[in-house]
Design a protein around this motif. Structure first.
Motif, short mmCIF file in Angstrom:
data_model
loop_
_atom_site.label_atom_id
_atom_site.label_comp_id
_atom_site.label_asym_id
_atom_site.label_seq_id
_atom_site.Cartn_x
_atom_site.Cartn_y
_atom_site.Cartn_z
N ASP A 68 0.82 -1.22 0.00
CA ASP A 68 0.00 0.00 0.00
C ASP A 68 0.85 1.27 0.00
N GLU A 69 2.00 1.22 0.70
CA GLU A 69 2.88 2.39 0.76
C GLU A 69 3.37 2.80 -0.62
N CYS A 70 3.53 1.83 -1.51
CA CYS A 70 4.01 2.12 -2.87
C CYS A 70 3.00 2.97 -3.65
N ARG A 71 1.73 2.71 -3.45
CA ARG A 71 0.70 3.39 -4.24
C ARG A 71 0.66 4.89 -4.00
N THR A 72 1.17 5.35 -2.86
CA THR A 72 1.17 6.78 -2.57
C THR A 72 2.52 7.43 -2.87
N CYS A 73 3.48 6.65 -3.32
CA CYS A 73 4.83 7.17 -3.61
C CYS A 73 4.84 7.89 -4.96
N ARG A 74 5.63 8.95 -5.06
CA ARG A 74 5.73 9.69 -6.32
C ARG A 74 6.40 8.86 -7.42
N LEU A 75 7.15 7.82 -7.05
CA LEU A 75 7.82 6.98 -8.04
C LEU A 75 6.95 5.80 -8.51
N TYR A 76 5.79 5.61 -7.90
CA TYR A 76 4.94 4.46 -8.22
C TYR A 76 4.69 4.29 -9.73
N PRO A 87 21.77 4.03 -15.94
CA PRO A 87 22.50 4.78 -14.91
C PRO A 87 21.61 5.21 -13.74
N TYR A 88 22.19 5.13 -12.53
CA TYR A 88 21.50 5.55 -11.31
C TYR A 88 21.23 7.04 -11.38
N MET A 89 20.00 7.44 -10.99
CA MET A 89 19.61 8.84 -11.10
C MET A 89 19.20 9.45 -9.76
N GLY A 90 19.53 8.79 -8.65
CA GLY A 90 19.29 9.37 -7.34
C GLY A 90 17.95 9.05 -6.71
N GLN A 91 17.17 8.14 -7.28
CA GLN A 91 15.88 7.79 -6.68
C GLN A 91 16.10 6.90 -5.45
N ARG A 92 15.25 7.09 -4.45
CA ARG A 92 15.32 6.28 -3.24
C ARG A 92 13.94 5.70 -2.96
#
Length: 166
Positions: free
Chosen positions: A26-34, A54-59
């Motif tokens: 459920d926490e994923c659904r509210t994430c800006r990266l979802y 390449p890694y772009m800094g997402q956490r």
């Protein structure tokens, strides 16, 4: 098969790594990266990483770990289908003939189209003979016959018959 860009943890970001999406927290659904992470994957399906970007800094909002963009393709699933449907390269509708036995496809819905990739062997389920196959699920089930715009099969609505001409 279908390729999609998504995000995985830094530890998983390796070409050839396989993973299965069991469910979306459920926490994923509210994430800006979802929309670019779990939102692109289907629960119950397996994926194989084919390219690491390449890694772009997402956490990750849940683990606080680094998330790496990768290109994945759906990996084939293994399950049982009736022997008469077990032909390599054929697209068939999963009818749920095998249910409840070990090896029965649980990640596919009744009515969903599947493409048989390879026949691996034979098995029995509830007294019936089945083939063990590798397959891809091609999409959600077709709309039900009772709803939507489908042609009527009512014989009273059939056009009048005509004699065949020679």
């Amino acid at each position: 098969m279908r390729r999609v860009v998504t995000l995985v943890s830094k530890e998983q970001a390796e070409v050839g790594h396989r993973f299965r999406v069991v469910e979306v927290p459920d926490e994923c659904r509210t994430c800006r990266l979802y929309p670019v992470c779990m939102g692109r994957l289907t629960p119950g399906r397996a994926y194989k990483i084919v390219e690491v970007r390449p890694y772009m800094g997402q956490r990750c909002k849940i683990t606080d770990g680094e998330m790496v963009p990768v290109v994945v393709e759906e990996a084939p699933m293994i399950g049982l289908v009736p022997l008469n449907k077990a032909l390599e390269g054929v697209v068939v509708t999963f009818e749920g003939e095998c249910a409840g036995c070990e090896g029965c496809p649980q990640q596919v819905q009744v009515g969903e189209k599947i493409k048989i990739v390879r026949v691996l062997g034979r098995a029995k389920c509830r007294g019936g003979d089945f083939a063990i196959v590798e397959f891809y699920a091609l999409g959600p089930p077709s709309p039900s016959k009772s709803g939507g715009a489908t042609a009527s099969r009512d014989p009273s609505r059939a056009p009048p018959s005509r004699p065949l001409s020679k």
